[in-house]
Design an enzyme around this catalytic site. Structure first.
Site, mmCIF file in Angstrom:
data_model
loop_
_atom_site.group_PDB
_atom_site.id
_atom_site.type_symbol
_atom_site.label_atom_id
_atom_site.label_comp_id
_atom_site.label_asym_id
_atom_site.label_seq_id
_atom_site.Cartn_x
_atom_site.Cartn_y
_atom_site.Cartn_z
ATOM 1 N N HIS A 192 0.867 -1.238 0.073
ATOM 2 C CA HIS A 192 -0.045 -0.094 -0.046
ATOM 3 C C HIS A 192 0.886 1.247 0.076
ATOM 4 C CE1 HIS A 192 -4.052 1.315 0.186
ATOM 5 N NE2 HIS A 192 -3.805 2.235 1.195
ATOM 6 N N CYS A 193 1.318 1.703 1.288
ATOM 7 C CA CYS A 193 1.884 2.944 1.257
ATOM 8 C C CYS A 193 3.127 2.726 0.792
ATOM 9 C CB CYS A 193 1.850 3.698 2.694
ATOM 10 S SG CYS A 193 0.168 4.055 3.075
#
Length: 196
Positions: A117-118
């Site tokens: 994700h990040c």
């Protein structure tokens, strides 16, 4: 080569909150994050801590909540810059790009959560901005996912993301090798599709 270490979203939400990291285990990733920060500080490599922030009352990462706070192993260590972000990439809506340019950084090393994700969003955007990218395989992590598209274990997801990123976007290395200063091996999509 001028590096900066990016510590992404090492917040209580991933340890004692709603999104506990499952793989690699926190007992592995947190000490590696701490070791990377210590090594960077000792070597004069700037450390940028990134914190995900949502509005007060949000179900996760609500600003000011216990889950929003940095994990102690990060909060207790020195760092050079703190960024609050609201998007997955640490670049979007922040001063990260300008800060890196101002400090002459051409290579970023990513540690923290979550791998797909990040971490992935930041790695891809860094690559698109012309930076060299490294990702610490055992100082990152994720959790099991299941939704309408299917389900995947944390281990499978972590491994798949590392392989995908190493196929051209980032050099994936262990924390020990990074601390030792080993030159990271880089790959590309052509080499990665010819190895099986």
């Amino acid at each position: 080569m001028t590096k900066a270490l990016l510590i992404i979203d090492v917040q209580n939400e991933y340890v004692t909150g709603a999104l506990p990291i499952a793989y690699p285990p926190l007992a592995e990733s947190l000490p590696n994050i701490a070791a990377a920060m210590d090594a960077a500080t000792a070597a004069g490599v700037p450390v940028v801590v990134v914190r995900h922030s949502e509005e007060a009352g949000a179900p996760i990462f609500a600003t000011g909540s216990p889950g929003w706070e940095l994990v102690d192993v990060v909060a207790a260590r020195p760092y050079d810059h703190l960024i609050d972000k609201t998007w997955p990439s640490a670049f979007t809506g922040t001063d990260l790009a300008d800060w890196l340019v101002a400090h002459g950084v051409d290579t970023v090393t990513i540690a923290g959560y979550m791998t797909q994700h990040c971490d992935e969003s930041t790695a891809r955007e860094a690559f698109h901005r012309g930076l060299a990218v490294e990702l610490l395989s055992d100082a990152t992590g994720t959790l099991d996912l299941a939704n309408e598209a299917g389900k995947v274990s944390a281990e499978e997801l972590h491994r798949a993301m590392l392989v995908a990123l190493h196929a051209g976007f980032a050099a994936v290395v262990t924390t020990a090798d990074w601390i030792a200063g080993a030159e990271p091996v880089r790959s590309n999509i052509v080499a990665s599709t010819r190895r099986h």
